[in-house]
Write a protein that holds these residues in place. Structure first.
Motif, short mmCIF file in Angstrom:
data_model
loop_
_atom_site.label_atom_id
_atom_site.label_comp_id
_atom_site.label_asym_id
_atom_site.label_seq_id
_atom_site.Cartn_x
_atom_site.Cartn_y
_atom_site.Cartn_z
N TYR A 137 0.83 -1.20 0.00
CA TYR A 137 0.00 0.00 0.00
C TYR A 137 0.87 1.25 0.00
O TYR A 137 0.65 2.18 -0.80
CB TYR A 137 -0.92 -0.01 1.22
CG TYR A 137 -1.79 1.22 1.33
CD1 TYR A 137 -3.03 1.28 0.68
CD2 TYR A 137 -1.37 2.33 2.06
CE1 TYR A 137 -3.82 2.40 0.76
CE2 TYR A 137 -2.15 3.47 2.15
CZ TYR A 137 -3.38 3.50 1.50
OH TYR A 137 -4.15 4.62 1.59
N LEU A 138 1.87 1.29 0.90
CA LEU A 138 2.72 2.48 1.01
C LEU A 138 3.51 2.72 -0.27
O LEU A 138 3.60 3.85 -0.76
CB LEU A 138 3.68 2.34 2.19
CG LEU A 138 3.04 2.37 3.59
CD1 LEU A 138 4.09 2.13 4.66
CD2 LEU A 138 2.34 3.70 3.82
N GLU A 139 4.07 1.63 -0.83
CA GLU A 139 4.86 1.80 -2.05
C GLU A 139 3.96 2.23 -3.21
O GLU A 139 4.37 3.01 -4.07
CB GLU A 139 5.61 0.51 -2.38
CG GLU A 139 6.79 0.29 -1.45
CD GLU A 139 7.57 -0.97 -1.75
OE1 GLU A 139 7.12 -1.78 -2.59
OE2 GLU A 139 8.64 -1.15 -1.14
N GLY A 140 2.74 1.76 -3.20
CA GLY A 140 1.77 2.16 -4.22
C GLY A 140 1.41 3.63 -4.11
O GLY A 140 0.93 4.23 -5.06
N HIS B 130 3.65 5.95 -3.32
CA HIS B 130 4.92 6.68 -3.48
C HIS B 130 5.54 7.07 -2.14
O HIS B 130 5.99 8.18 -1.94
CB HIS B 130 4.73 7.92 -4.36
CG HIS B 130 3.99 7.60 -5.62
ND1 HIS B 130 4.56 6.83 -6.62
CD2 HIS B 130 2.74 7.89 -6.03
CE1 HIS B 130 3.68 6.67 -7.59
NE2 HIS B 130 2.57 7.30 -7.26
N PHE B 131 5.52 6.13 -1.22
CA PHE B 131 6.06 6.41 0.11
C PHE B 131 7.57 6.18 0.14
O PHE B 131 8.24 6.56 1.06
CB PHE B 131 5.37 5.49 1.12
CG PHE B 131 5.51 5.94 2.54
CD1 PHE B 131 4.93 7.13 2.96
CD2 PHE B 131 6.22 5.17 3.46
CE1 PHE B 131 5.05 7.55 4.28
CE2 PHE B 131 6.34 5.59 4.77
CZ PHE B 131 5.74 6.77 5.18
N GLY B 132 8.12 5.55 -0.90
CA GLY B 132 9.56 5.27 -0.92
C GLY B 132 9.86 3.88 -0.40
O GLY B 132 9.18 3.38 0.51
N GLU B 133 10.86 3.23 -1.00
CA GLU B 133 11.19 1.84 -0.66
C GLU B 133 11.56 1.64 0.80
O GLU B 133 10.95 0.86 1.52
CB GLU B 133 12.36 1.38 -1.54
CG GLU B 133 11.95 0.86 -2.90
CD GLU B 133 11.21 -0.47 -2.80
OE1 GLU B 133 11.25 -1.10 -1.73
OE2 GLU B 133 10.58 -0.84 -3.80
N VAL B 134 12.60 2.38 1.19
CA VAL B 134 13.18 2.12 2.52
C VAL B 134 12.20 2.47 3.65
O VAL B 134 11.98 1.65 4.55
CB VAL B 134 14.53 2.86 2.68
CG1 VAL B 134 15.08 2.67 4.09
CG2 VAL B 134 15.52 2.34 1.65
N VAL C 219 8.49 0.79 7.98
CA VAL C 219 7.13 0.77 8.54
C VAL C 219 6.60 -0.66 8.56
O VAL C 219 6.01 -1.11 9.54
CB VAL C 219 6.20 1.71 7.75
CG1 VAL C 219 4.76 1.54 8.22
CG2 VAL C 219 6.63 3.16 7.91
N GLY C 220 6.87 -1.38 7.46
CA GLY C 220 6.43 -2.77 7.37
C GLY C 220 7.00 -3.62 8.50
O GLY C 220 6.30 -4.45 9.08
#
Ligand SMILES: Nc1ncnc2c1ncn2[C@@H]1O[C@H](COP(=O)(O)OP(=O)(O)O)[C@@H](O)[C@H]1O
Ligand SMILES: [Mg+2]
Lengths: 342, 252
Positions: free
Chosen positions: A105-108, A110-114, A119-120
């Motif tokens: 969800y976050l990467e979708g 545009h929260f950034g990979e790292v 957070v995960g």
């Protein structure tokens, strides 16, 4: 051998055991025997396939060891405190799936990979801790026996992991996969983190006050309570720790499989318990060594990987594990006898 | 006896009921340092209720409790421990898998100095050494305090448990049937530890059904019957027969 019935004359308290006796005790200790077994098993596999002692195979072993060691460490705490945690395996699955969902969800968005991965990781730990809190409440408040309480969360976790993931793997995360493979020599960075965490858990168990309370409560909860120890609070904390470590293992599986799969970790509670028993801990609580568990995990990992390595069907794995448990129990009764001899 | 001594423990008109069951009725007595007091009575006489009142497991319905001259009102057993009273309950005992030293310091662990201590690291060496010294003071010679309690006999365990109470008590130790389930020889060792604790200046409340033990080790015997004190007299004034008569109320 008596402390009051025949008091020795002043100043002649029993001498500490001689060096020879101490060496004999060390050699016959469960730890040393386990270590010999571990090396023997490795030599056996190398004899059948000479590439077993290689950096590539050892880096595989370490990865697999790291997937198993945190929940085995958790189980060591729980079992020594006089309980059992059957839910660690399905907690790995459910936390991995929820963590993967959040990362996706976050990467979708545009929260950034790292940051997403960080957070995960926190989410995985949080889901695991939540399962631990539920176990703790059922055991210390509702007074369910740990076996039943954690059986409830075992089933619930397994089911929820399937529901959340609709049966498939959530997310495909090549960045996580690449990072989890980087490192040095036979270690990945991920495994270094896991090994350091494991070492800390071992030290806390054996030299800290928290660890001392863990042994005391498993040995005699009434004595512990009479000594002013808050038994309920400690027991609760142990199950929360166990859930937390299972949650982190969910994240390890995420990195390893580059996604959250509902079958990750399912059934692994049995191997964790087996490692603890092989390591010499008492299933009624109060006694055990962290190093025993570590060697236990190593043996099970080597057997599991080794059987594949020499092309024996992995279905044999359970049979071999069973043989090791039987051997460990036998060793325990033997070393109890040798204590009297020495 | 020229100097008038203050009692270390005093009970005044203590009463306690469990619902409609009257467990203690107007119990008063004084206990002094360096004194072993036997507390005897038939089953249900109120012995356990009385020691639970003294150790703060519960509060009396009425009456007052003084320790070292100060009126006390316990909120929990922890309060009585802080005030210098250690209680060995019938079945709490020791942790068999821990070493003698670890048991002696259970719940009162010594931590290392500095940062390690703040992280909760134990100072095991000092604990083992001090446990040995303290046990020796009450006549228990431990060959190796690193031995676990499970390696001791029943009598040795009980001796260590009493030694532990004696080490931490400032004023009073309460022993609820410490010689139960022990053989004659092992009981004797437990009685020795009680005497040693007394010589250290502690007040010992000794509860037992084994009347010869009570007669042997106590200075004074308090007899409870149906929750009330029926006799409180120096041990020299009792025989096994008269004590039995007082307990049962059949003849005095
Ligand atoms: N928790 C309790 N609830 C109700 N009655 C109790 C309780 N504890 C003790 N009693 C009653 O109080 C009386 C005194 O008991 P107790 O103090 O245990 O005597 P003892 O220790 O001398 O055998 C008995 O009649 C007993 O049944
Ligand atoms: Mg009683």
């Amino acid at each position: 051998m008596s402390i009051v019935e025949t008091p020795p004359p002043q100043g002649t308290a029993e001498r500490p055991p001689s060096l020879l006796r101490r060496c004999a005790a060390l050699l016959t200790s469960q730890q040393s025997i386990l270590l010999v077994v571990l090396i023997a098993v490795m030599c056996f596999f190398d004899f059948h396939n000479s590439r077993f002692f290689s950096t590539s195979e050892f880096s595989n072993l370490i990865v697999d060891f790291c997937e198993a060691v945190l929940i085995a460490a958790a189980e060591t705490y729980v079992i020594i405190s006089g309980g059992i945690d059957l839910s660690v395996g399905s907690t790995v699955a459910v936390s991995g799936v929820v963590g993967a969902y959040v990362i996706q969800y976050l990467e979708g968005h545009h929260f950034g990979e790292v940051p997403s991965l960080l957070v995960g990781t926190l989410v995985c730990a949080g889901v695991g801790a939540l399962v631990g809190i539920i176990n703790a409440l059922m055991i210390t408040r509702a007074r369910l026996v740990p076996f039943v309480a954690t059986l409830v969360t075992l089933s619930a976790g397994e089911g929820l992991a399937l529901v959340f993931s609709k049966g498939g793997t959530i997310g495909y995360d090549p960045v996580a996969a690449v990072w989890s493979a980087t490192g040095f020599w036979i270690f990945t960075w991920l495994s270094v983190i896991v090994l350091v965490l494991t070492a800390i858990l071992g030290i806390v168990l054996h030299v800290s006050r928290y660890g001392r309370y863990n042994f005391a409560i498993g040995s005699n909860p009434f004595a512990a309570r009479a000594a002013g120890i808050n038994v309920n609070r400690h027991v609760a904390s142990v199950y929360i720790l166990s859930g937390l470590l299972a949650g982190l293992t969910g994240m390890i599986f995420y990195f390893q499989t580059s996604g959250g799969a509902p079958q990750s970790g399912i059934g692994n509670e049995l191997e964790a318990i087996a490692a603890v028993v092989i390591g010499g801990a008492s299933l009624v609580g109060g006694a055990g060594r962290f190093t025993g568990t570590i060697i236990g995990v190593a043996i099970l990992t080597v057997v599991h990987d080794g059987l594949t390595f020499i092309n024996v069907a992995t279905t044999w794995n359970e049979v071999v594990v069973a043989a090791f448990i039987a051997l460990a129990v036998l060793l325990q009764s033997l070393s109890a006898g040798s204590k009297k001899l020495l | 006896m020229s100097v008038e001594r203050e009692p270390i423990l005093e009970l005044r008109h203590i009463s306690k009921s469990y619902g409609s069951v009257r467990a203690l009725t107007d119990v008063s007595f004084r206990a002094y340092s360096g004194e072993v007091i036997g507390l005897v009575g038939d089953n249900g006489a109120g012995k356990s209720s009385l020691i639970k009142t003294i150790s703060g497991v519960h509060n009396p319905d009425s009456g007052e409790l003084f320790v070292d001259g100060v009126a006390r009102h316990w909120k929990s057993p922890h309060d009585s421990m802080q005030a210098g009273i250690e209680t060995l309950y019938q079945d709490s005992g020791l942790a068999p898998d821990l070493t003698i030293g670890s048991n002696i310091f259970l719940g009162r662990e010594l931590l290392r100095r500095g940062v390690l201590g703040r992280l909760g690291f134990l100072d095991q060496k000092t604990m083992e050494r001090r446990a040995l010294e303290e046990l020796e003071k009450v006549g228990i010679t431990v060959p190796l305090s690193k031995r676990t309690v499970s390696q001791l006999s029943g009598g040795q365990r009980q001796a260590v448990a009493i030694g532990r109470a004696a080490m931490w008590a400032k004023h009073v130790i309460i022993l609820d049937e410490p010689t139960n389930h022990l053989g004659a020889r092992q009981s004797l060792e437990v009685l020795k530890v009680i005497t040693a604790a007394k010589e250290q200046g502690l007040c010992v409340l000794f509860i037992s059904h084994t009347l010869p033990h009570v007669l042997e080790v106590t200075d004074r015997i308090i007899v409870l019957r149906l929750g009330a004190v029926v006799r409180d007299a120096p041990t020299t004034e009792y025989t096994v027969e008269s004590l039995l008569g007082t307990i049962t109320g059949l003849s005095v």
